[in-house]
Design a protein around this motif. Sequence first.
Motif, PDB file in Angstrom:
ATOM      1  N   GLY A 242       0.823  -1.207   0.000  1.00  0.00           N
ATOM      2  CA  GLY A 242       0.000   0.000   0.000  1.00  0.00           C
ATOM      3  C   GLY A 242       0.854   1.254   0.000  1.00  0.00           C
ATOM      4  O   GLY A 242       0.462   2.291  -0.511  1.00  0.00           O
ATOM      5  N   ARG A 243       2.008   1.167   0.627  1.00  0.00           N
ATOM      6  CA  ARG A 243       2.890   2.328   0.720  1.00  0.00           C
ATOM      7  C   ARG A 243       4.302   1.947   0.276  1.00  0.00           C
ATOM      8  O   ARG A 243       5.212   1.835   1.101  1.00  0.00           O
ATOM      9  CB  ARG A 243       2.922   2.861   2.157  1.00  0.00           C
ATOM     10  N   PRO A 244       4.502   1.773  -1.043  1.00  0.00           N
ATOM     11  CA  PRO A 244       5.860   1.412  -1.503  1.00  0.00           C
ATOM     12  C   PRO A 244       6.881   2.494  -1.181  1.00  0.00           C
ATOM     13  O   PRO A 244       8.076   2.210  -1.101  1.00  0.00           O
ATOM     14  CB  PRO A 244       5.690   1.224  -3.018  1.00  0.00           C
ATOM     15  N   ASP A 245       6.394   3.742  -0.958  1.00  0.00           N
ATOM     16  CA  ASP A 245       7.327   4.829  -0.631  1.00  0.00           C
ATOM     17  C   ASP A 245       7.976   4.615   0.731  1.00  0.00           C
ATOM     18  O   ASP A 245       8.977   5.242   1.049  1.00  0.00           O
ATOM     19  CB  ASP A 245       6.596   6.170  -0.656  1.00  0.00           C
ATOM     20  N   ARG A 246       7.394   3.715   1.532  1.00  0.00           N
ATOM     21  CA  ARG A 246       7.957   3.515   2.879  1.00  0.00           C
ATOM     22  C   ARG A 246       8.745   2.223   2.971  1.00  0.00           C
ATOM     23  O   ARG A 246       8.937   1.674   4.053  1.00  0.00           O
ATOM     24  CB  ARG A 246       6.822   3.461   3.904  1.00  0.00           C
ATOM     25  N   ILE A 247       9.232   1.730   1.838  1.00  0.00           N
ATOM     26  CA  ILE A 247       9.887   0.423   1.836  1.00  0.00           C
ATOM     27  C   ILE A 247      11.107   0.401   2.752  1.00  0.00           C
ATOM     28  O   ILE A 247      11.448  -0.626   3.324  1.00  0.00           O
ATOM     29  CB  ILE A 247      10.252   0.014   0.392  1.00  0.00           C
ATOM     30  N   LEU A 248      11.734   1.579   2.939  1.00  0.00           N
ATOM     31  CA  LEU A 248      12.920   1.620   3.794  1.00  0.00           C
ATOM     32  C   LEU A 248      12.589   1.287   5.247  1.00  0.00           C
ATOM     33  O   LEU A 248      13.472   0.903   6.017  1.00  0.00           O
ATOM     34  CB  LEU A 248      13.586   2.994   3.707  1.00  0.00           C
ATOM     35  N   ASN A 249      11.321   1.444   5.630  1.00  0.00           N
ATOM     36  CA  ASN A 249      10.929   1.083   7.001  1.00  0.00           C
ATOM     37  C   ASN A 249      11.276  -0.361   7.331  1.00  0.00           C
ATOM     38  O   ASN A 249      11.495  -0.712   8.483  1.00  0.00           O
ATOM     39  CB  ASN A 249       9.419   1.281   7.194  1.00  0.00           C
TER      40      ASN A 249
END
Lengths: 456, 303, 318
Positions: free
Chosen positions: A129-136
């Motif tokens: 849902g949030r690929p922009d937060r993959i670094l999490n």
Amino acid sequence: MKEIIKPVNEQEAIEMLHRYNEDLLPQKFGMAGKLWVTILCLVIAIGLYNYFWQLKLGLTVTGLSDTVSWGIYISNFVFFVAVSLVGSLITAILNLLNVSWRAPITRISEIIAVSGIMFAGLIIIVDMGRPDRILNMFLHGRIQSPIVWDVIVVMTYMTISLLFLIFPLLPGIAFCRDRMTNIPKWQHKMYKILSFGWTNKKAQYEIVVKAIKILSVLIIPVALSIHTVTSWLFATTYRPGWDSTNFGAYFVAGAFMVGAAAVIAGMFIIRKFYNRYDEYITDKHFDRMGRMLVLLSFVYLYFTVNEYFIPGYKMKGDEGEHLKELFVGHYAPMFWMVQIFGMIIPILVLLFPKGRKPVPIFIMAVFVIIGAWFKRYLIVIPTMLHPFLPLQQIPEASKHYSATFAEWSITGASLAGALLVITLFIRYFPIISIWELAEERGVPHDTIYEHLNEKE
Amino acid sequence: MTTFFKYLKSKRSLQLMLALGLFFFLSPRAYADKPAAAEKTSPTIKLSYKIHNGVKTVKVAVSYKEEKKFIPVGNIIVNLYLGEVKKFDKVSNDGWMGNLVTDDEGECVFMFPDNFNTLKANVHSFNFIASIGSDPKYEDTQEEITVNDMFIKLAFAKDSLTTVNAKLCKMQDSGMVPVPETEMKLLVKRAFGALPFGEDNLTTDADGLVSGVLPADLPGNANKSITIMARYEDQENDGIVEVSQDIPWNILPRENKLSQRTLWSSGHNAPVILVVVTVSLIILIWGTISYLVILLLRIRKQR
Amino acid sequence: MSQKSEDLEKKDDSASGRRKFLKLGILTAGLTIAGGGLQKVLSDEKDPEPKESGTKIKVMTPDGKLVEVDSTHIKEHDHCGASRDESRQGIPGKKYVMVIDLSRCKNALKCQKSCQKHHFLPEQDKWLKVYKMQDNEEASPYWMPKPCLHCDKPPCVKVCPVDATFKRSDGLVLIDNERCIGCRFCMAACPYSTRTFNWDEPKQPDNRACNEYSPETSNPRKKGTVEKCDFCPDMLKLGKLPHCVTACPNGVYYFGDANEDSVCNGDETVRFRQLLKDKAGYRYMEALGTEPSVYYLPASNRLFPFKDAEPEGEEKHS
């Protein structure tokens, strides 16, 4: 089919090597090849376009809902992981068992493995849902989560598969570097970088042989673990249909089966479109792979019986409802088609030597691959539609699942992408390992070291 | 006709007046204003008086009725008066007491300052008036409540059990008078609401007394105390009269079993065995991979 | 604080000599600023025209103390909830539990409406569902409200890869929507179909009191992340009951602190363990071992006859 004759003297051995060199250099695309690549690119472009909209609007472009929150992205992910297991099967296991006919097909299986695992990694990002937060994942990763385990093993397996691809390929790349004239500058440069300074020295071969030995051992547990951990994404939950102790072994067995089928399909197509390859990928190879596929199918049949028909004997509560849906309910047509075409018919056909001829075995392999894709659909979706609590107080759309065009096109793009990677690899690199083939066919080591890289 | 226009042209002021008149005549706002003024909603005010440990409060709830439902009116100004609606009177200390704005639930609470009790020591019945005035959307409304000055004495006796006694009294000009035959409640303060204890339907005796035994196994507060309360409620005449008191109590609340390293803890509180196993596997496998990469890079150096 | 209470006792003594008993409890702090209106008038006479009020509101601090703050401060804290890091800390010493009395539920759905309203949820996302249940053909049907069960061994928290959903010391399971990566593993892992997902950009109200995100309010809602019932920690912090509890007209929901053995349904406060004992309380699907914080009282001796009708005002889905 030509008899394979071992070279009687040095001269013959050198000639044999030269003939291999001539035959097995990567070839430019013909019309069919160009058309194939164009179609793949088109499919990928449509998928990318839809993915752009998915990024913009969110996962609302899919048919997913709060009930079916995992759909064909996830089943496709499982499919890719399954296919990629084949790299270890053919290369490592046959290597360790010292099977005498493995050389012409090892690289096919390795590139299928590499592209499979690459796209498994990509499609799982598509599902987020949030690929922009993959670094999490790296900043806040929890070692307790099976997803973190999966990320670790997928990255590990990808690295090992790449190493397993590159080590035996080094002489081949160096050969392309030294011998292919009339190629664009970038292609030459690519060969130069990827050959890691290979100069056909005996010491270099020794390193490669050593590395292959280590990799053959290392890749087996890692390959088993990628598919086992992927099964744990389901088996660590309570849901009927997933809450199974059989799942790890069942997934691995299924992966071996579809992987073997993928290699057979690859062998057939390469042999079909490249001249003189029938000398290297022989009917014997199809026969042997057919036997292997039938054995693996039997293993899978065994697990299927345990997975479905033993719980089916009990028909325990929610699990029973789920099974009823598969056996006689909404998903029955798909379920039985998958069992019959994806397993029973291939077993019956491949049991007979005539069924193991290239054309029938290719058709059976395609059946197995398609069946395997839908098998994973059946693992993911019907279970999601059967939670413990009834489907109430939710929008009507959340009570069913059918993938949208966007979903299909993105999934299709990932499959096309995997095929494109394999196609381009065949276009630029020798798909049969010349030195291993020569070794297998009795050319002495010293002859290989001395004469591999020369022209007739 | 033309002469009229010519006349108009010469008279600037007349021109302006005509234009203005036309503007107001045609402007839709000129029409809209009037019915809006007539459509003011009529709100309902509910007053409740409470005295807790001597602190007097008046809670005001403002709502209006729409289709059988009460809808709270938030953000409206409410004035509170003592005795009658008038300015504050310095001599009698009577009059306007202040104003408040209701919250989203349409409620606001007036608290009286500590010197109110001193100032009003000889008054034993209070009349409070809450009013809403000159609000653009709601009609002027007011509501009043008259309450008697009541109080409760709370005491406890401790032997093997803790007995709580409460005495309900009324202030009159003659002094305090116990209130007999009246229902009261003995309570223990909890996180939400208060837990009653003692017999059901506790009623004061001739001396205005009720008593009850605290349940011996009831957990108290973390600081070895428990908050007991006595409450008398008569919304019509006296409001709510409440007294609370912390008394020593040895039963501590249960403590949370905080399991530190679990599968459902945060990442750095993972179970040790899980961390050890995964980290060693990663080191083992990636160590081998590093060795293989070194081998790959060593190929260049082979002569 | 002690200074104030002494003052008050002294004054009371001089006035009537009757307050020997009086001990100031938790409201002491409230006294210092109470009745701003009167004090103002005493000091300088002004017309009693409406003006800015010095509204003070009582707030419970995380350690259970009541303090008084100015309303302007409240507006922010009340609606905004704590920061993302602070939200991970539970209210010390508390262990929140809920008891749902099935015998009182008649599917009025006031709980759900209140929940939807206070969390700004659209029609299709329901954090609190009321299921029509019938255990077998012979058994009588009943209504079963189901919020998040806030399990003590939460399977959803186990599988979260990024620590976005977490278990607090006071028993609450919350979500940090600013960290969630939207993998939806928690939705697959939850056996109670509790979690919902923001498939698209959620529609947000314009008139929100606070636009700062907090896991305690689960608002503003975030696209591509998972959400669920949060037991209204912003209310609990103020010493108030969750919205569903106060909204229920039939006293179905009891909510309280298991550590002090008491639960309250808004009207009555009862002892938690005694209630479970007297009415044979149970937890839904105990066999899964998730240890929910929500208990159910069986639907025996119903307050209302079971009526299988769509509740008032409920929109029918086609």
